[in-house]
Design an enzyme around this catalytic site. Structure first.
Site, PDB file in Angstrom:
ATOM      1  N   GLY A  24       0.869  -1.178   0.000  1.00 34.86           N
ATOM      2  CA  GLY A  24       0.000   0.000   0.000  1.00 34.86           C
ATOM      3  C   GLY A  24       0.904   1.226   0.000  1.00 34.86           C
ATOM      4  N   GLN A  63      -5.730  -8.791  -2.055  1.00 32.12           N
ATOM      5  CA  GLN A  63      -5.731  -7.739  -1.021  1.00 32.12           C
ATOM      6  C   GLN A  63      -7.138  -7.479  -0.501  1.00 32.12           C
ATOM      7  OE1 GLN A  63      -3.945  -7.610  -3.804  1.00 32.12           O
ATOM      8  NE2 GLN A  63      -2.052  -6.454  -3.547  1.00 32.12           N
ATOM      9  N   ASP A 122      -1.499   4.589  -6.339  1.00 28.08           N
ATOM     10  CA  ASP A 122      -0.061   4.431  -6.092  1.00 28.08           C
ATOM     11  C   ASP A 122       0.730   5.597  -6.655  1.00 28.08           C
ATOM     12  OD1 ASP A 122      -1.135   1.553  -5.847  1.00 28.08           O
ATOM     13  OD2 ASP A 122       0.865   1.563  -4.959  1.00 28.08           O
TER      14      ASP A 122
HETATM   15  O1  MRU Z   1       0.496  -4.098  -4.446  1.00 23.68           O
HETATM   16  P1  MRU Z   1      -0.095  -3.306  -3.327  1.00 23.68           P
HETATM   17  O2  MRU Z   1      -0.920  -4.128  -2.391  1.00 23.68           O
HETATM   18  O3  MRU Z   1       0.964  -2.484  -2.604  1.00 23.68           O
HETATM   19  O4  MRU Z   1      -1.078  -2.283  -4.029  1.00 23.68           O
HETATM   20  C1  MRU Z   1      -1.793  -1.374  -3.251  1.00 23.68           C
HETATM   21  C2  MRU Z   1      -2.719  -0.524  -4.031  1.00 23.68           C
HETATM   22  O5  MRU Z   1      -2.799  -0.591  -5.229  1.00 23.68           O
HETATM   23  C3  MRU Z   1      -3.494   0.491  -3.260  1.00 23.68           C
HETATM   24  O6  MRU Z   1      -4.742   0.697  -3.848  1.00 23.68           O
HETATM   25  C4  MRU Z   1      -2.717   1.813  -3.245  1.00 23.68           C
HETATM   26  O7  MRU Z   1      -1.399   1.611  -2.824  1.00 23.68           O
HETATM   27  C5  MRU Z   1      -3.356   2.808  -2.369  1.00 23.68           C
HETATM   28  S1  MRU Z   1      -3.246   2.318  -0.681  1.00 23.68           S
HETATM   29  C6  MRU Z   1      -3.890   3.523   0.278  1.00 23.68           C
END
Ligand code: MRU
Length: 359
Positions: free
Chosen positions: A60, A206, A247
């Site tokens: 995240g 997730q 991200d």
């Molecule tokens: O691969 P991840 O689990 O790190 O991806 C996370 C996401 O895509 C979230 O939607 C993003 O980081 C926003 S978290 C507040």
């Protein structure tokens, strides 16, 4: 002098912290094994933290940034002990390695940049207290930003709405409270949101493993759906908003987020369901002109070829596993940040928003 960290007050539905600093160590919830077990890892060195980010112990975008800030404190402690006069030079390779732990979430590079600024601000003597206070400020400001975004996002939602969220954007993905899931928390508390649907978010799950776990801990009812059920859910009129995190948001509003976000945004526009992106201004990257320039992480084929550790595809098959996709700005109805809401984002509107961020 840096700005003091904001005080974090108690508010409803805010029990979980994925990243903590405890007795001189970095403490992380191990998100690889949730929801089967809630276990913590305690880390003492930057290299361990960088590995934890790459291997998704912590994930995240904002949580990665907060973790990186504490990791720099760990590195400074090690380098200062080894070489009190040359630690600022010796820490350079550590910072570079840390910034590469994952490529898409810009918060990682942002947090390393903030900490680098303090390292070269002329610290005299032991750097740990000064760097720790900066990391704690970054952490507390992230929580404060999430709560503000929760209020701003919830204000856009009509009473008794159904919403759909993708991936995990909650306390587990941030310093605390969450971005999109912060809006869900605030919207549920204000009785704006009556029904929450979560995409399971294949392949890493997730949504199924983390969002569902988090909402169960908080006592917020949630209905899990397969990602492929989202369009039919919209067709049935069960949701008024899709609410997601980010991200990286490029200067024109194009948004990188978990794989599957783009198809959800396309389906939402077709069904006249509104699409909200919730992210702090540390996720907005004005140096990236548009989505085509955002680096997209490709992860191991094994994540697609297996399910829960069991092989589901035949031997001899290949998989393609991009971890993120880009939702074009034109499909986004609102970007909610702690500095305000940008409706129908454009390059000009984002530039005006980012002028409000002081550095
Ligand atoms: O691969 P991840 O689990 O790190 O991806 C996370 C996401 O895509 C979230 O939607 C993003 O980081 C926003 S978290 C507040």
């Amino acid at each position: 002098m840096s700005t003091p960290a904001p005080q974090v007050k108690e508010i409803p539905y805010d029990k979980i912290r994925a990243v903590e600093w405890e007795t001189g160590r970095l403490k992380l919830i191990d998100q690889r094994i949730l929801p089967a077990r809630l276990e913590h890892l305690y880390l003492d060195h930057l290299l361990d933290a960088a590995y934890a980010i790459t291997d998704m112990v912590v994930r995240g975008a904002p949580a990665i940034g907060v973790t990186a800030a504490y990791a720099v404190v760990l590195a400074a402690r090690d380098r200062y002990q080894e070489n009190p006069n040359g630690w600022q030079k010796a820490i350079q390779p550590d910072l570079e390695l840390l910034a590469l732990a994952r490529p898409t979430a810009v918060n990682l590079r942002w947090a390393v940049g903030q900490m680098r600024g303090v390292i070269y601000s002329g610290i005299v003597g032991d750097p740990v207290p000064r760097l720790l206070s900066e990391a704690q400020r970054i952490h507390a400001e992230d929580i404060a930003a999430n709560r503000r975004m929760g209020e701003l996002g919830a204000a856009l939602i009509a009473k008794d709405s159904g919403v759909l969220t993708h991936c995990n954007t909650g306390a587990l993905a941030t310093g605390g409270y969450g971005t999109a899931l912060g809006v869900v928390r605030a919207g549920f508390a204000a009785e704006k949101i009556k029904k929450v649907f979560a995409d399971e978010t294949r392949p890493w799950l997730q949504g199924a493993r983390l969002t569902a776990w988090e909402l169960v801990q908080e006592g917020i009812p949630v209905t899990l759906i397969a990602d492929s059920a989202a369009t039919y859910l919209m067709k049935q009129g069960k949701v008024a908003w899709v609410i997601v995190g980010a991200d990286r948001i490029a200067a024109n509003g194009d948004t990188a987020n978990k794989i599957g976000t783009y198809m959800t945004a396309v389906a939402a526009r077709y069904h006249k369901v509104k699409f909200m992106v919730v992210a702090p201004t540390s996720t907005v990257d004005m140096n990236t002109p548009d989505g085509s320039k955002i680096p997209i992480e490709t992860r191991a084929e094994a994540e697609v070829l297996n399910f829960g550790g069991t092989r589901t595809a035949p031997e001899g098959v290949q998989a393609w596993n991009p971890a993120f996709d880009i939702t074009p700005a034109e499909l986004i109805d609102a970007i909610v940040t702690e500095k305000g809401v940008v409706e129908k984002p454009t390059r000009e509107k984002l530039a005006a928003l980012m002028k409000k961020v002081k550095n």
